[in-house]
Design a protein around this motif. Structure first.
Motif, PDB file in Angstrom:
ATOM      1  N   UNK A 209      41.144  48.204  41.372  1.00  8.88           N
ATOM      2  CA  UNK A 209      40.340  48.940  42.428  1.00  8.88           C
ATOM      3  C   UNK A 209      39.995  50.484  41.159  1.00  8.88           C
ATOM      4  N   UNK A 210      41.143  50.279  40.462  1.00  7.44           N
ATOM      5  CA  UNK A 210      40.829  51.882  40.591  1.00  7.44           C
ATOM      6  C   UNK A 210      40.274  51.767  39.167  1.00  7.44           C
ATOM      7  N   UNK A 211      40.726  51.042  38.600  1.00 10.12           N
ATOM      8  CA  UNK A 211      39.505  51.199  36.672  1.00 10.12           C
ATOM      9  C   UNK A 211      38.120  50.206  36.827  1.00 10.12           C
ATOM     10  N   UNK A 212      38.301  49.694  38.371  1.00 10.90           N
ATOM     11  CA  UNK A 212      36.411  48.780  39.030  1.00 10.90           C
ATOM     12  C   UNK A 212      36.631  47.961  37.876  1.00 10.90           C
ATOM     13  N   UNK A 213      38.047  47.683  37.992  1.00 11.36           N
ATOM     14  CA  UNK A 213      37.395  45.952  37.068  1.00 11.36           C
ATOM     15  C   UNK A 213      37.040  44.789  38.347  1.00 11.36           C
ATOM     16  N   UNK A 214      36.171  44.444  38.001  1.00 14.68           N
ATOM     17  CA  UNK A 214      35.082  43.428  37.836  1.00 14.68           C
ATOM     18  C   UNK A 214      35.789  42.154  38.709  1.00 14.68           C
ATOM     19  N   UNK A 215      35.052  41.293  40.137  1.00 17.18           N
ATOM     20  CA  UNK A 215      35.646  40.370  41.174  1.00 17.18           C
ATOM     21  C   UNK A 215      36.131  39.607  39.880  1.00 17.18           C
ATOM     22  N   UNK A 216      37.693  39.351  39.764  1.00 20.79           N
ATOM     23  CA  UNK A 216      38.343  38.131  38.867  1.00 20.79           C
ATOM     24  C   UNK A 216      38.226  36.994  39.113  1.00 20.79           C
ATOM     25  N   UNK A 217      37.699  36.708  37.844  1.00 23.49           N
ATOM     26  CA  UNK A 217      36.971  34.834  37.942  1.00 23.49           C
ATOM     27  C   UNK A 217      38.013  34.040  37.782  1.00 23.49           C
ATOM     28  N   UNK A 218      39.460  33.634  38.887  1.00 24.94           N
ATOM     29  CA  UNK A 218      39.449  32.811  39.007  1.00 24.94           C
ATOM     30  C   UNK A 218      41.557  33.483  38.870  1.00 24.94           C
ATOM     31  N   UNK A 219      42.313  33.447  37.931  1.00 27.31           N
ATOM     32  CA  UNK A 219      43.364  34.388  37.416  1.00 27.31           C
ATOM     33  C   UNK A 219      43.979  34.614  36.376  1.00 27.31           C
ATOM     34  N   UNK A 220      45.184  35.272  35.485  1.00 30.55           N
ATOM     35  CA  UNK A 220      45.647  35.420  34.852  1.00 30.55           C
ATOM     36  C   UNK A 220      46.487  35.053  34.556  1.00 30.55           C
ATOM     37  N   UNK A 221      46.514  33.771  34.922  1.00 30.78           N
ATOM     38  CA  UNK A 221      48.219  32.506  34.686  1.00 30.78           C
ATOM     39  C   UNK A 221      48.272  32.080  33.636  1.00 30.78           C
TER      40      UNK A 221
END
Length: 327
Positions: A209-221
């Motif tokens: 939220x702080x960096x305004x990251x785009x809505x994550x598509x999927x996950x980072x696993x």
């Protein structure tokens, strides 16, 4: 150990002076790295709703923060960007812009307080329109194509005056590739602080939220570590040291103190922990609701990082904690 009553452990807890004498772990401002978010917004300061007490800073405000860090005895600042969404794309190419937000902030901070070390996040997630740390193709994050961009991003940051590169992407082989590029470019003194054991954690939400990251598509696993694994962390750290990392990091912090201890005991290299946004937000929210003594818990958690073996802590609490320690 002698038994009671010959041994009464309360004797060494009875007065402040004796508690000071027998204290095993000592926290100082020199153990803190201040994590800040710089923004290209027109506003000098923007509160981060999900992180009470934390703000996004303009470049000018970041320069002031560098001076404040110097005055408080905080040795380094880690910089993270919040950029205009219109600048984001699939490959995060804005990260390579020599006149981009991070580069301008680094230059301003080094001009304001050259004695304060500047640590730059090497990752593409603040710059991509899908919120991942690398180039995405067909829903897959491409390791080698991402590493090529991370090399270019690293060189641009160093040219701007960055002292420490901190690759946080968890792509395989990126530490060695960046180190080789630095050597070839003559940047032989640039430090690398590797996010060597970075877990696919739920504690990162407020930061996004702080960096305004785009809505994550999927996950980072598929590229960050499984929270269930410990031996794998040692393999990751060993590889990064072999590839040229000067320092290593465990992220998140408090839920992973066992990893910090294992890394420090196994390798003996400078080892850091990141008290991430979710940890910060939980403490602040509970304090605001009157459920905990926020200041006491803040200092307790920072001391616990040191006790676990961390040489330093990246934390949003750094200036507040440094002021208390200075008193």
């Amino acid at each position: 150990m002698a038994l009671f009553p010959n041994t009464r452990l309360r004797r060494t807890r009875s007065q402040p002076w004796i508690r000071d004498l027998v204290r095993e772990t000592h926290l100082t401002p020199h153990d803190l790295i201040w994590t800040i978010v710089v923004s290209d917004s027109a506003d000098p300061i923007e509160p981060v709703e999900a992180m009470p007490g934390t703000v996004r800073m303009s470049v000018a405000e970041a320069a002031k923060a560098a001076k404040r860090a110097r005055d408080l005895g905080i040795p380094a600042i880690a910089v993270f960007p919040h950029i205009d969404p219109s600048l984001k794309d699939n490959s995060g190419t804005e990260a390579l812009n020599p006149d981009g937000l991070v580069m301008r902030a680094v230059k301003a901070m080094k001009d304001a307080a050259p004695e304060v070390g500047i640590i730059c996040d090497v990752a593409l997630d603040p710059f991509t329109d899908h919120g991942h740390d690398g180039v995405m193709e067909g829903g897959v994050i491409l390791n080698d194509a991402t590493v090529d961009l991370l090399i270019a991003q690293s060189l641009a940051q160093v040219e701007a005056g960055c002292d420490v590169l901190a690759p946080s992407d968890m792509m395989d082989g990126r530490i060695g590739a960046i180190r080789n590029a630095l050597e070839e470019a003559g940047h032989t003194d640039t430090l690398i602080l590797s996010y060597a054991a970075k877990y696919a954690s739920g504690f990162y939400g407020p930061y996004r939220s702080a960096i305004g990251s785009a809505a994550l598509q999927g996950d980072k696993k598929t590229y960050q570590m499984d929270p269930a694994n410990t031996d794998e962390a040692l393999r990751e750290v060993a590889m990064d040291i072999e590839e040229g990392a000067d320092m290593v990091m465990v992220k998140p912090g408090l839920p992973y103190l066992d990893i910090v201890t294992r890394v420090k005991e196994a390798f003996g290299v400078p080892t850091y922990a990141f008290q991430v946004s979710g940890e910060y937000a939980m403490i602040m929210a509970a304090a605001q609701n009157g459920w905990i003594d926020g200041e006491r818990v803040m200092m307790e958690t920072l001391t616990c990082f040191k006790r676990s073996g961390a040489d330093g802590i990246l934390t949003y609490f750094a200036p507040t904690a440094a002021e208390i320690l200075g008193e």
